[in-house]
Design a protein around this motif. Structure first.
Motif, PDB file in Angstrom:
ATOM      1  N   MET A 282      40.650  64.753 -10.543  1.00  0.00           N
ATOM      2  CA  MET A 282      39.059  65.431 -11.376  1.00  0.00           C
ATOM      3  C   MET A 282      38.746  66.271 -10.685  1.00  0.00           C
ATOM      4  N   ALA A 283      38.081  65.756  -9.808  1.00  0.00           N
ATOM      5  CA  ALA A 283      37.280  66.365  -8.893  1.00  0.00           C
ATOM      6  C   ALA A 283      37.622  68.124  -8.403  1.00  0.00           C
ATOM      7  N   ALA A 284      38.956  68.229  -7.806  1.00  0.00           N
ATOM      8  CA  ALA A 284      39.669  69.017  -7.255  1.00  0.00           C
ATOM      9  C   ALA A 284      39.763  69.600  -7.621  1.00  0.00           C
ATOM     10  N   ALA A 285      40.055  69.392  -9.733  1.00  0.00           N
ATOM     11  CA  ALA A 285      40.725  70.880 -11.342  1.00  0.00           C
ATOM     12  C   ALA A 285      39.502  71.021 -11.220  1.00  0.00           C
ATOM     13  N   THR A 286      38.285  70.428 -11.294  1.00  0.00           N
ATOM     14  CA  THR A 286      36.675  71.276 -11.239  1.00  0.00           C
ATOM     15  C   THR A 286      36.519  72.159 -10.152  1.00  0.00           C
ATOM     16  N   VAL A 287      36.767  72.292  -8.873  1.00  0.00           N
ATOM     17  CA  VAL A 287      36.297  73.104  -7.569  1.00  0.00           C
ATOM     18  C   VAL A 287      37.231  74.067  -8.017  1.00  0.00           C
ATOM     19  N   ILE A 288      38.610  73.766  -8.203  1.00  0.00           N
ATOM     20  CA  ILE A 288      39.761  74.668  -7.605  1.00  0.00           C
ATOM     21  C   ILE A 288      39.188  75.944  -9.246  1.00  0.00           C
ATOM     22  N   ALA A 289      39.466  74.809  -9.914  1.00  0.00           N
ATOM     23  CA  ALA A 289      39.560  76.438 -12.019  1.00  0.00           C
ATOM     24  C   ALA A 289      37.710  77.211 -11.736  1.00  0.00           C
ATOM     25  N   PHE A 290      37.225  76.087 -11.347  1.00  0.00           N
ATOM     26  CA  PHE A 290      35.882  76.872 -10.864  1.00  0.00           C
ATOM     27  C   PHE A 290      36.287  78.301 -10.060  1.00  0.00           C
ATOM     28  N   TYR A 291      36.135  78.150  -9.123  1.00  0.00           N
ATOM     29  CA  TYR A 291      36.126  79.377  -8.331  1.00  0.00           C
ATOM     30  C   TYR A 291      37.524  79.991  -7.960  1.00  0.00           C
ATOM     31  N   VAL A 292      38.298  79.912  -8.188  1.00  0.00           N
ATOM     32  CA  VAL A 292      39.568  80.639  -9.096  1.00  0.00           C
ATOM     33  C   VAL A 292      38.424  81.347  -9.629  1.00  0.00           C
TER      34      VAL A 292
ATOM     35  N   ASN B 171      17.052  71.987   3.950  1.00  0.00           N
ATOM     36  CA  ASN B 171      16.181  73.191   2.959  1.00  0.00           C
ATOM     37  C   ASN B 171      16.792  73.455   1.266  1.00  0.00           C
ATOM     38  N   LEU B 172      17.483  72.441   0.981  1.00  0.00           N
ATOM     39  CA  LEU B 172      18.217  72.553  -0.496  1.00  0.00           C
ATOM     40  C   LEU B 172      17.114  72.862  -0.991  1.00  0.00           C
ATOM     41  N   VAL B 173      17.385  73.553  -1.678  1.00  0.00           N
ATOM     42  CA  VAL B 173      15.182  74.257  -2.719  1.00  0.00           C
ATOM     43  C   VAL B 173      16.047  73.414  -4.431  1.00  0.00           C
ATOM     44  N   ASN B 174      17.331  73.480  -3.963  1.00  0.00           N
ATOM     45  CA  ASN B 174      17.383  72.667  -5.520  1.00  0.00           C
ATOM     46  C   ASN B 174      19.108  72.232  -5.667  1.00  0.00           C
ATOM     47  N   LEU B 175      19.509  71.107  -6.364  1.00  0.00           N
ATOM     48  CA  LEU B 175      20.924  70.576  -5.897  1.00  0.00           C
ATOM     49  C   LEU B 175      20.914  70.757  -7.566  1.00  0.00           C
ATOM     50  N   ASP B 176      22.297  71.510  -7.738  1.00  0.00           N
ATOM     51  CA  ASP B 176      22.237  71.605  -9.315  1.00  0.00           C
ATOM     52  C   ASP B 176      23.698  71.647  -9.437  1.00  0.00           C
ATOM     53  N   LEU B 177      23.133  70.329 -10.537  1.00  0.00           N
ATOM     54  CA  LEU B 177      24.797  69.765 -11.022  1.00  0.00           C
ATOM     55  C   LEU B 177      25.364  70.371 -12.119  1.00  0.00           C
ATOM     56  N   LEU B 178      25.502  71.639 -12.661  1.00  0.00           N
ATOM     57  CA  LEU B 178      25.625  72.388 -13.295  1.00  0.00           C
ATOM     58  C   LEU B 178      27.485  73.129 -11.861  1.00  0.00           C
ATOM     59  N   SER B 179      26.381  73.344 -10.849  1.00  0.00           N
ATOM     60  CA  SER B 179      27.518  73.695  -9.909  1.00  0.00           C
ATOM     61  C   SER B 179      28.807  72.376  -9.600  1.00  0.00           C
ATOM     62  N   PRO B 180      29.724  72.906  -9.220  1.00  0.00           N
ATOM     63  CA  PRO B 180      30.753  72.432  -9.071  1.00  0.00           C
ATOM     64  C   PRO B 180      30.985  71.759  -7.770  1.00  0.00           C
TER      65      PRO B 180
ATOM     66  N   ILE C  51      29.412  68.692  -8.041  1.00  0.00           N
ATOM     67  CA  ILE C  51      29.902  67.576  -9.736  1.00  0.00           C
ATOM     68  C   ILE C  51      31.047  66.914  -8.409  1.00  0.00           C
ATOM     69  N   ALA C  52      31.779  67.559  -7.537  1.00  0.00           N
ATOM     70  CA  ALA C  52      32.555  67.673  -6.969  1.00  0.00           C
ATOM     71  C   ALA C  52      32.328  65.909  -5.936  1.00  0.00           C
ATOM     72  N   GLY C  53      30.906  66.607  -6.029  1.00  0.00           N
ATOM     73  CA  GLY C  53      30.041  65.813  -4.419  1.00  0.00           C
ATOM     74  C   GLY C  53      29.899  64.598  -4.929  1.00  0.00           C
ATOM     75  N   VAL C  54      29.633  64.794  -6.579  1.00  0.00           N
ATOM     76  CA  VAL C  54      28.577  63.146  -7.122  1.00  0.00           C
ATOM     77  C   VAL C  54      29.724  61.930  -7.181  1.00  0.00           C
ATOM     78  N   PHE C  55      30.629  63.317  -7.759  1.00  0.00           N
ATOM     79  CA  PHE C  55      32.207  61.859  -7.803  1.00  0.00           C
ATOM     80  C   PHE C  55      33.069  61.628  -7.032  1.00  0.00           C
ATOM     81  N   ILE C  56      32.543  62.066  -5.706  1.00  0.00           N
ATOM     82  CA  ILE C  56      33.548  61.628  -4.342  1.00  0.00           C
ATOM     83  C   ILE C  56      32.358  60.638  -3.997  1.00  0.00           C
ATOM     84  N   GLY C  57      30.811  60.689  -4.219  1.00  0.00           N
ATOM     85  CA  GLY C  57      29.652  59.332  -3.808  1.00  0.00           C
ATOM     86  C   GLY C  57      30.018  58.742  -4.926  1.00  0.00           C
ATOM     87  N   ALA C  58      30.755  59.364  -5.853  1.00  0.00           N
ATOM     88  CA  ALA C  58      29.994  57.713  -7.126  1.00  0.00           C
ATOM     89  C   ALA C  58      31.302  56.379  -6.317  1.00  0.00           C
TER      90      ALA C  58
END
Lengths: 676, 676
Positions: free
Chosen positions: A375-385, B479-488, B491-498
Motif C-alpha cells: 500500500m505504501a509503495a502504491a501510494t508513493v508511486i501513484a503520487f510521484y509518477v 529543521n522540519l517546519v511542518n510534517l504534512d500528513l497529506l504528503s505521500p 504517509i509511507a513513513g507513517v505506514f512503515i513506522g506503524a
C-alpha cells in the motif's frame, strides 16, 4: 460525446450477465427431498435474519435521511442516500437468495463430479459479484447523469456504507455467535460432528456463513467500490475549479468509466473460470482473477486515450491493481494450509492452546508487512509518477484505489463462491449423501476458504486505500492545505482516531461472547427439554437459535454503530477540521494494522486446525487438535467479526467526515471561536 | 549562580539515600539456613544471567561506539554513550543485588508480621529507585557541566537506551521462557505446585521475576527519564538560538533541575510509605506516590521562580504529572482483581479458554482509552497553555514528559518492591516456612502485582510522551517546519513506522515460544534422567535451565534489536528526513496502542486466574481454572515481554533518529538527489 453514458450501459451488461448466471444455477436440479429439506431450513433461517437486518436498515436510514435533510436543507442528498442504502441491500438480497438456492444444487451436482458441481457454485457466486458491481455502477451513473454533482453521488455512497456497517459488523456478530455456540456445545459438550442435524444451532451456523461472507462481504466491497469512485470524482471537480486549463470533465467521470470497464473485465475473467476433474479449483479461480486484471489493464489504457487523460492515470491504476495482487498472494502465504506459518502453528499445539494462540497471533502481526509495504509503495508511486507527468499527485493516489477495486466483480464472485460450497458440504452431510460427494464438496470448500482469505486481505487494503482517497477528498473539501503532524491538535486527533479500530474490535468481540453465551444456554435448554433430540427422533427448534443470533447481533451493534457515527462528528465539531483530518489518518493507519492482523491470524488458526484434522500430528481428537480448536475459536471473531468490520469502520468514518465536511468547516467550535 | 550544579548534589543525595536503605536491608537477618540456601540459588542464577547480559552489552557498546566515532569524527559522543550504557547497567546491577539479597530477608521478617517485613522489601525496592534516578541525574549533570552541549548528553541517553533494549526485551524473553517452561511442564504435566523446589526451572523462574521487573524496568525508566530530559535540553538550545531575547540558558538546564527536584520529592514520598499490620500495602505505596507528586509540584513552582522561567513551564509539568496519575488509576481499574473486567473474564472461563482469551483481549483494547485520552489532553493542554502564555508550545509538550517522569524515583521503588515480595513468597514456600508467613508474603505480593501493573501503564505512557518530545527534538534538528500528513512520503513513513511495534512484538513473542520449547525439553530430560528428582531426594540441575533461558533470550534478541536500530536509519537515508518524521509518529501512535493493550490484557488474565484461585467459581483445579491458566499463559509474554519492550522500542527509534539526524539531513538519498 458524453462518455458517462457508458456506465448505465455496462451496468445493464452486468445485470444481464448476472441474470444469465442465475438462470444457469436455477436450471440445475435441487436433488433429493432430504437435500431440499435442509436447504429449505437454511433458507428460512436466512430470510428470518434478513428480516431483522432490513428492519434495522430502515430505522437507520430514516434517522440519517432526516439528519441529512435538516443539515443540508435539501432533499436530494437524502434521496441519493436512500438509493445507496437500497441498492446495496438489494445486491445483498439477490446474492443471498441465489447462494441459498445454490447450496443443495451444488451438492446434488457434486454427485456427477467436480466438473459439474463447480460451475453451479461459481455461477451462483457470480450472480452476487455481478449484482454488486452492476447496481453500484448503475446507481452512481444514473445519479451523476441526472445531477452532474459528485456531492449527490456522495450521498449514495453514504447510504451504501450504512448498509455495509449493518451487514458486515452485524453479520459478523451473527455468524460467530452461531458458529461458537454450535461448536462449544455441539462439538465439545455433546461430541456431535460438524453440521450434524441434531445440533439446534446447525442451521443458524449455516445461515451465518451466507450472512457474513455473502451479504456482509458484498455490502463491504460495494461500499469501498462506490466510495473510491466518489472520492476521485470530488478531487476531479476540485482540480477543474483550480486549474480549468489542464483538467477537463473527463477527470470527474474517469472513475465511473473505469468502474464500467472493470465490469467488462470481470465478465471476461469469469469466462476463464472452468472447473475440471482432478484440478484444484483454486487454480481456476486464480486464472479468472489474473485474466480480469490483464483485461482491465488493457481497457484502462484504452480509456486513457479515449477520454484524453494524462497517461499517469493509467500507471496509477496499474499500481493499485498490482498492490491488490501482492496483498492477495501474501495473504495466501500467511494463511495457507501448505505453508510454514500454519504448519508451525499446528506443531506448537503440542504444548497446548496457549502457545498455539501466541504463535498464530505473532504470525498474524508479521503478515501485515507485505500488504502495508504494498500500500505504501502504491501510494508513493501513484503520487510521484502522477506529479512527474504533470498531474495532481493526490488524484493519482485516489485513482490507484479505483484501480485496485476495479476487479471487484471477479473478487466478489470468488468470495461468494466460498460460503456456497461451505453450505453445499453441510447439505451433503446433513442429507446423508455419499462419501465421494462429500469429498468433492470438501475439495471445493478448501478452494473457497482460500478465496475467502484472499478477499479479506483485498477488502481491508482496498478499504485502506479508499479511506486514503476519501481523506484526500475531505482535505480538499475543508481546504486543508497541509495537515501538520507537529501540531498538537492534529496529534490529539491522530491519537483519538488510532483508538477507534481497537475499541470497535473490542466491542464487537465482546458482543460475540455475550451473544454466544445466550446461544449456548438455548442449545442446552433444547437438549434438556426436547425428548429424543440427541437420538435423532425429534427435530430441534432451529428457528429459535436463528432468532437469538439475529436479534442479538443487531442489538449489540447499537453501541459500536453509534460510536462510528458520532466519534468523527464529535472530533470535528469540538476539535475542528484539522483534528478530524488527524483522526481519519489515525483510524486508517491503525485500522489497516488491526484489520490485516486479525483477518490473517484468524485464517491461520483455522488452517492450523484443519492441518491437524487432515491427519497431521495427532489427528482429530488428539490433544493437539483440542489446542488448535481453542486457537480456531479465538480466531473466529478475529477473522469474521472484528477484522472485516474494520474495513467498514474506515469508510464509515471517512465518509461521515467528507459528507459533513462543509458543515464542520463552518460551525466547528474552533472555527467559530478562532481556537488553535 | 549556575543552578546546574544542583544536579550532581541531588544525585549525591539520591545515592546516599540509596546507601542508607541498602544498610537497612542488609542489617535485617537472612533467617534459616534453608532460606539462605534457596536465596543463594536464586542469586547464582541471577548472576549467571547478568554475566550473559553484560557480555551482550559490551558487544553492542563496542560496535555502536565505533559507529559513533566514525560517523561524528569525535570521541566525546562515544564516551558519553559508554557512560550512559554503564550507568544504567550499574543501576540495574545494584538493584538486582539488593533485590536478591532482600527476598530471603523479607520472608524471614514476615515471621514477625507485615509491619516488619514490608519495610525490608520496600527499602530494597527503594535502593533500585534511588540508583536509577541518582545515576541518571549524576551522569547527565556531570556531562552537561563539562561540555555544556546537549548533543553530548544525547550520547549518554543513547547509551542508556542500548542497555534498556537488552535488559527489557532480553529480560522479557528470559522471564517468560522460564515462567512458561516451569508452568507447562511443572504445573500441568507433573502437577507440582508453584515454586516447588523439585521443578528444575523453579530457580530460573524466580530469577526471571528480578530480571524483567528489576533490571529491565529499571533500565527502561532510566532510558525514558534521560531521554525526556535531553529532548527538552535540545529544544531549549534551539529556542535560544532562534529567540535569544526571550529564552535564557535556564530553559536548557530546567529539565535537569526538575529531575533533581524529582529526586528530593521521591525521597520525601518514600518517608511516607509505612506498612502497618492489617493495612493493605497498596495504600502505603499509593500514599508515597501521592506525597511525591505534591512535593514535586511545590518544588517545580519554586524552580520556575528561581530560574525565572515562564509560569507555563509549571502548568505543563503539572499536566504531565496528572496524566501519569490518570494512567495509573485506570490501569488499576482494568487489571485489578476487584473490578468488573477481571471478574467478567474469570466468569466467561466457564465456556472454556477461547472466550476467556477473547474477553481479556477485548478489555485490554478498551483499556487504552483513558490513558490515550490522558496523553492527548496533556499534549494539547501543555502546548496551548504554553503558547497562550508566550512560550513555545513544543517545549511545553516536552516539559510535560519530564513532569510525568519526575516521580520515577518513587515509581521505580514501588515497582522493584514487586519482584522482591514475589520472590519472598517463593523463598518462604521453598524453605517450608509457616502458613502465616506465606500469608503475609502473599499479601505483600498482591500489592506488588498492583504496583507492577501501574508501573507498566506509567512506563508506556511516559515512553510515548518522551518519544513525542524526541520527535519534536528530531524535527527541530532536521529543521522540519511542518510534517504534512497529506504528503505521500510522510504517509509511507507513517505506514512503515506503524508496522514496527507489531513486528517487534511478534518477533519477541515467537522467541519466547521457541525458547520455552527448549526449556520444556530440558525439564523433561532432567525428570527422565535424574533419579529421585520427583521424590525430592535428588536436586535438579537448576543452572542448566538458567543457562538456556539466558543465552536463548539474548540470542533471540539479535533479530528484533537489529530491526530496531536499522529500520529508522534505512527509512531516513532512503526516504529522507520527512519520511523518518512520519516513521517516528507512526511508531509512537501504534506503539502506545499495542503497549497499553498488551500490558493490560496480560495483567487482566493474570488476575482473572488469581480470582478463581482465590476460590471464586470452581476454584483451583476446576475447568474454569484450567481455562484461565491458558489465558494467563497467553498474557505472560503480552505483559512481560512484548508490551513493555515496546516502550524501549519507541525511545530507541526516536533516539536513533535524533542522534543521526544531522547526518541524515545531509546525506539522505532524497536530500542528495533532490527527490520528493
Amino acid at each position: 460525446m458524453d462518455w458517462a453514458i457508458l456506465t448505465p450501459i455496462s451496468a445493464v451488461i452486468s445485470i444481464l450477465a448476472g441474470g444469465y448466471l442465475f438462470y444457469q444455477v436455477q436450471k440445475s436440479p435441487t436433488g433429493t427431498k432430504e437435500a431440499a429439506r435442509v436447504s429449505k431450513a437454511i433458507n428460512e433461517g436466512a430470510n428470518a435474519y434478513l428480516g431483522v437486518l432490513y428492519t434495522a436498515l430502515v430505522v437507520v436510514a430514516v434517522i440519517l435521511s432526516i439528519v441529512l435533510v435538516l443539515v443540508f436543507r435539501d432533499i436530494w442528498m437524502a434521496v441519493a442516500y436512500i438509493l445507496g442504502a437500497m441498492s446495496s441491500a438489494v445486491a445483498g438480497y439477490v446474492g443471498m437468495q441465489v447462494a441459498l438456492m445454490a447450496n443443495a444444487k451444488s451438492a446434488t451436482a457434486a454427485q456427477h463430479g467436480l466438473s459439474k458441481a463447480f460451475p453451479v457454485a461459481f455461477s451462483a457466486g457470480g450472480v452476487m459479484g455481478m449484482s454488486v458491481v452492476g447496481l453500484a455502477v448503475l446507481g452512481m451513473g444514473v445519479i451523476y447523469l441526472i445531477f452532474r454533482d459528485p456531492q449527490i453521488v456522495l450521498g449514495f455512497s453514504f447510504g451504501a456504507t450504512s448498509f455495509a456497517l449493518l451487514a458486515k459488523a452485524g453479520g459478523g456478530i451473527y455468524t460467530k455467535t452461531a458458529d461458537i455456540g454450535a461448536d462449544l456445545v455441539g462439538k465439545v459438550e455433546l461430541s456431535l460432528p460438524e453440521d450434524d442435524p441434531r445440533n439446534p444451532a446447525v442451521i443458524a451456523d449455516n445461515v451465518g456463513d451466507n450472512v457474513g461472507d455473502v451479504a456482509g462481504m458484498g455490502g463491504d466491497i460495494f461500499d469501498s467500490y462506490v466510495a473510491s469512485v466518489v472520492a476521485v470524482m470530488i478531487l476531479g471537480t476540485s482540480l477543474i475549479a483550480k486549474n480549468p486549463a489542464t483538467y477537463t470533465l473527463s477527470y470527474v467521470i474517469a472513475p465511473l468509466i473505469f468502474a464500467a470497464a472493470g465490469i467488462i473485465a470481470s465478465v471476461v475473467g469469469m469466462l476463464f473460470v472452468r472447473g475440471s476433474e482432478g484440478q484444484n479449483p483454486t487454480k481456476a479461480l486464480n486464472m479468472g482473477t489474473y485474466v480480469t486484471c490483464v483485461a482491465f489493464a488493457l481497457l484502462a489504457l484504452g480509456i486513457v486515450f479515449l477520454l484524453d487523460l494524462n497517461v499517469a492515470v493509467f500507471w496509477a491504476t496499474v499500481a493499485g491493481l498490482l498492490a491488490g495482487i501482492i496483498i492477495g498472494i501474501t495473504t495466501d502465504y500467511y494463511t495457507s494450509i501448505d505453508q510454514r506459518a500454519a504448519k508451525h502453528t499446528a506443531e506448537v499445539s503440542q504444548t497446548g492452546p496457549a502457545i498455539n494462540i501466541l504463535t498464530g497471533f505473532s504470525y498474524g502481526l508479521l503478515s501485515i508487512v507485505p500488504p502495508i509495504l504494498g500500500m505504501a509503495a502504491a501510494t508513493v508511486i501513484a503520487f510521484y509518477v502522477s506529479q512527474g507527468m504533470g498531474m495532481d499527485g493526490m488524484y493519482g493516489i485516489s485513482i490507484a484505489a479505483v484501480g485496485m477495486l476495479s476487479i471487484s466483480g471477479m473478487v466478489v464472485s470468488s468470495d461468494a463462491y466460498g460460503p456456497i460450497v461451505d453450505n453445499a458440504q453441510g447439505v451433503a452431510e446433513m442429507a446423508g449423501m455419499d462419501e465421494e460427494v462429500i469429498r468433492v464438496c470438501a475439495q471445493m470448500d478448501a478452494a473457497g476458504n482460500t478465496a475467502k482469505a484472499i478477499t479479506k486481505g483485498f477488502a481491508i487494503s482496498a478499504a485502506g486505500l479508499t479511506a486514503l482517497a476519501l481523506f484526500a477528498a475531505y482535505a480538499e473539501t475543508v481546504n486543508l492545505v497541509n495537515l501538520d503532524l507537529l501540531s498538537p491538535i492534529v496529534i490529539a486527533g491522530v491519537f483519538i482516531g488510532a483508538m477507534m479500530p481497537p475499541i470497535f474490535s473490542a466491542m464487537t468481540i465482546l458482543s460475540v461472547g455475550k451473544n454466544a453465551n445466550k446461544m449456548i444456554e438455548e442449545i442446552r435448554r433444547q437438549v434438556r427439554e426436547i425428548p429424543g433430540l440427541l437420538e435423532g427422533t425429534a427435530d430441534p427448534d432451529y428457528a429459535s437459535c436463528v432468532r437469538i443470533a439475529s436479534q442479538g447481533a443487531l442489538w449489540e451493534l447499537v453501541g459500536p454503530g453509534v460510536l462510528a457515527f458520532l466519534a468523527p462528528l464529535a472530533v470535528g465539531f469540538l476539535l475542528g477540521p484539522a483534528a478530524l483530518g488527524g483522526f481519519l489518518a489515525g483510524s486508517i493507519f491503525v485500522g489497516v494494522v488491526f484489520g490485516l492482523f486479525m483477518a490473517n491470524s484468524g485464517g491461520l488458526w483455522d488452517n492450523a486446525k484443519k492441518y491437524i484434522e487432515d491427519g497431521a500430528l495427532g489427528g482429530p481428537g488428539s490433544e493437539e487438535h483440542k489446542a488448535a480448536v481453542v486457537g480456531d475459536t479465538v480466531g473466529d471473531p478475529f477473522k469474521d467479526t472484528a477484522g472485516p468490520s474494520i474495513n467498514t469502520l474506515l469508510t464509515v468514518v471517512a465518509l461521515i467526515a467528507t459528507v459533513f465536511a462543509p458543515v464542520i468547516n463552518e460551525y466547528a467550535l474552533p472555527v467559530v471561536f478562532g481556537w488553535f
